[in-house]
Design an enzyme around this catalytic site. Sequence first.
Site, PDB file in Angstrom:
ATOM      1  N   VAL A  63       0.814  -1.227   0.000  1.00  0.00           N
ATOM      2  CA  VAL A  63       0.000   0.000   0.000  1.00  0.00           C
ATOM      3  C   VAL A  63       0.847   1.277   0.000  1.00  0.00           C
ATOM      4  O   VAL A  63       0.325   2.370   0.159  1.00  0.00           O
ATOM      5  CB  VAL A  63      -1.072   0.009   1.121  1.00  0.00           C
ATOM      6  CG1 VAL A  63      -2.149  -1.023   0.851  1.00  0.00           C
ATOM      7  CG2 VAL A  63      -0.482  -0.178   2.495  1.00  0.00           C
ATOM      8  N   TYR A 153      10.458   6.438  12.712  1.00  0.00           N
ATOM      9  CA  TYR A 153       9.162   5.838  13.092  1.00  0.00           C
ATOM     10  C   TYR A 153       8.290   6.872  13.814  1.00  0.00           C
ATOM     11  O   TYR A 153       7.119   7.072  13.452  1.00  0.00           O
ATOM     12  CB  TYR A 153       9.404   4.623  14.000  1.00  0.00           C
ATOM     13  CG  TYR A 153       8.130   3.958  14.483  1.00  0.00           C
ATOM     14  CD1 TYR A 153       7.444   3.068  13.666  1.00  0.00           C
ATOM     15  CD2 TYR A 153       7.610   4.230  15.749  1.00  0.00           C
ATOM     16  CE1 TYR A 153       6.265   2.469  14.101  1.00  0.00           C
ATOM     17  CE2 TYR A 153       6.434   3.643  16.191  1.00  0.00           C
ATOM     18  CZ  TYR A 153       5.762   2.762  15.359  1.00  0.00           C
ATOM     19  OH  TYR A 153       4.587   2.167  15.785  1.00  0.00           O
TER      20      TYR A 153
HETATM   21  N1  LIG Z   1       3.072  -3.268  18.370  1.00  0.00           N
HETATM   22  C1  LIG Z   1       2.987  -2.168  19.078  1.00  0.00           C
HETATM   23  O1  LIG Z   1       3.253  -2.171  20.268  1.00  0.00           O
HETATM   24  C2  LIG Z   1       2.557  -0.876  18.420  1.00  0.00           C
HETATM   25  C3  LIG Z   1       2.533   0.278  19.214  1.00  0.00           C
HETATM   26  C4  LIG Z   1       2.094   1.459  18.640  1.00  0.00           C
HETATM   27  C5  LIG Z   1       1.683   1.486  17.328  1.00  0.00           C
HETATM   28  N2  LIG Z   1       1.721   0.346  16.574  1.00  0.00           N
HETATM   29  C6  LIG Z   1       1.252   0.415  15.203  1.00  0.00           C
HETATM   30  O2  LIG Z   1       0.201  -0.521  15.006  1.00  0.00           O
HETATM   31  C7  LIG Z   1       0.185  -0.954  13.634  1.00  0.00           C
HETATM   32  C8  LIG Z   1       0.167  -2.467  13.587  1.00  0.00           C
HETATM   33  O3  LIG Z   1       1.354  -2.940  14.181  1.00  0.00           O
HETATM   34  P1  LIG Z   1       1.578  -4.455  14.632  1.00  0.00           P
HETATM   35  O4  LIG Z   1       2.278  -4.394  15.919  1.00  0.00           O
HETATM   36  O5  LIG Z   1       0.324  -5.223  14.479  1.00  0.00           O
HETATM   37  O6  LIG Z   1       2.654  -4.893  13.518  1.00  0.00           O
HETATM   38  P2  LIG Z   1       2.886  -6.222  12.689  1.00  0.00           P
HETATM   39  O7  LIG Z   1       2.423  -7.405  13.449  1.00  0.00           O
HETATM   40  O8  LIG Z   1       4.283  -6.183  12.228  1.00  0.00           O
HETATM   41  O9  LIG Z   1       1.896  -6.022  11.437  1.00  0.00           O
HETATM   42  C9  LIG Z   1       2.130  -5.019  10.489  1.00  0.00           C
HETATM   43  C10 LIG Z   1       1.276  -5.301   9.288  1.00  0.00           C
HETATM   44  O10 LIG Z   1       1.530  -4.282   8.291  1.00  0.00           O
HETATM   45  C11 LIG Z   1       1.749  -4.918   7.030  1.00  0.00           C
HETATM   46  N3  LIG Z   1       2.517  -4.040   6.155  1.00  0.00           N
HETATM   47  C12 LIG Z   1       3.722  -3.466   6.389  1.00  0.00           C
HETATM   48  N4  LIG Z   1       4.104  -2.731   5.320  1.00  0.00           N
HETATM   49  C13 LIG Z   1       3.103  -2.835   4.416  1.00  0.00           C
HETATM   50  C14 LIG Z   1       2.905  -2.314   3.106  1.00  0.00           C
HETATM   51  N5  LIG Z   1       3.805  -1.503   2.510  1.00  0.00           N
HETATM   52  N6  LIG Z   1       1.771  -2.636   2.424  1.00  0.00           N
HETATM   53  C15 LIG Z   1       0.853  -3.450   2.985  1.00  0.00           C
HETATM   54  N7  LIG Z   1       0.980  -3.959   4.235  1.00  0.00           N
HETATM   55  C16 LIG Z   1       2.102  -3.662   4.926  1.00  0.00           C
HETATM   56  C17 LIG Z   1       2.432  -6.233   7.407  1.00  0.00           C
HETATM   57  O11 LIG Z   1       2.266  -7.240   6.465  1.00  0.00           O
HETATM   58  P3  LIG Z   1       3.257  -7.583   5.281  1.00  0.00           P
HETATM   59  O12 LIG Z   1       4.629  -7.593   5.880  1.00  0.00           O
HETATM   60  O13 LIG Z   1       2.774  -8.863   4.763  1.00  0.00           O
HETATM   61  O14 LIG Z   1       2.999  -6.459   4.311  1.00  0.00           O
HETATM   62  C18 LIG Z   1       1.588  -6.625   8.641  1.00  0.00           C
HETATM   63  O15 LIG Z   1       0.381  -7.257   8.215  1.00  0.00           O
HETATM   64  C19 LIG Z   1       1.418  -0.331  12.972  1.00  0.00           C
HETATM   65  O16 LIG Z   1       1.041   0.819  12.264  1.00  0.00           O
HETATM   66  C20 LIG Z   1       2.285   0.049  14.157  1.00  0.00           C
HETATM   67  O17 LIG Z   1       3.155   1.099  13.870  1.00  0.00           O
HETATM   68  C21 LIG Z   1       2.163  -0.838  17.085  1.00  0.00           C
END
Ligand SMILES: NC(=O)c1ccc[n+]([C@@H]2O[C@H](COP(=O)([O-])OP(=O)(O)OC[C@H]3O[C@@H](n4cnc5c(N)ncnc54)[C@H](OP(=O)(O)O)[C@@H]3O)[C@@H](O)[C@H]2O)c1
Length: 256
Positions: A63, A153
């Site tokens: 995306v 980030y």
């Molecule tokens: N984990 C935390 O503690 C935390 C805290 C604050 C905010 N967040 C935010 O919450 C959101 C979800 O994080 P998460 O922890 O669930 O991470 P995650 O488990 O690593 O999942 C990230 C998802 O984004 C997809 N993705 C990454 N780049 C992409 C691209 N260019 N096009 C399409 N899909 C893409 C990945 O799939 P593919 O690799 O298959 O594309 C994966 O499905 C993120 O925006 C993160 O910054 C997380």
Amino acid sequence: MKLQDKVAIVTGSGRGLGRSIALLFGKEGANVVLAAHNRDQIEHVAQELKVLRKNAIAVQADVSDETQVNVLIQKTLEAYGTIDILVNNAGFRGPIAPTHKISLTEWEETLRVNLTTAFLCSKAVIPTMIEKKSGKIINIATTLTPRPNMTPYMVSKAGMNSLAKQLSRELKEFNIQVNAIHPGVMDTRMQEDIRKAGAKAIGTDMFDRLKEEGLLHSPDEPAKLVLFLASKTGDGITGEFLSFDDKEVKFLLSQG
Ligand SMILES: NC(=O)c1ccc[n+]([C@@H]2O[C@H](COP(=O)([O-])OP(=O)(O)OC[C@H]3O[C@@H](n4cnc5c(N)ncnc54)[C@H](OP(=O)(O)O)[C@@H]3O)[C@@H](O)[C@H]2O)c1
């Protein structure tokens, strides 16, 4: 059901928070469009929804690429005829290092994956939402507390807040609500990736300690905050930043 017959695109929905949002939206009656690079993961989530007799399609897409975003929108419209909700969730942690040691390539990649993705997806869904005079866009941001050594980030996520505020003003007259959330520190692949960088690089052992003490929460919890904003309960809320860590937000969610 809170999202009966609504059409929702959730980016980055193969695992972690995106998967939790997609499953919750589907259980609440939405037709869910899953998008990520990893085809197996999004197809698996689509299958989980189909087992529950819920509608979902998986569209493999990077995306951060405008052409692929346009294909995603086209496939959504072909499958379901409209778009009611967009969750800009796709993201990655970017480099963990002092800012002066980060390359321009790393900087640009982090902003592209964490922020340009939301610009492209919002740009692509807005015409449909303007036409129907209704829509919800939710950006997944992060904490407002500075995190040294994660500058690209954190800057990209500050951009997600700013983008939500900007769009909320531009789109208010069309009954489109745009908000950003901090989902708290969740037990997901991204958190694991951050811990792998090591406490020394991150400049704190906070994440190791949270993991050891069982204090990282499941992404299923903040998914409820996204549902709150996406459904009728969130009508009228726009241009806001809501943190899952905020006690008042937790109270709001406890009201159902
Ligand atoms: N984990 C935390 O503690 C935390 C805290 C604050 C905010 N967040 C935010 O919450 C959101 C979800 O994080 P998460 O922890 O669930 O991470 P995650 O488990 O690593 O999942 C990230 C998802 O984004 C997809 N993705 C990454 N780049 C992409 C691209 N260019 N096009 C399409 N899909 C893409 C990945 O799939 P593919 O690799 O298959 O594309 C994966 O499905 C993120 O925006 C993160 O910054 C997380």
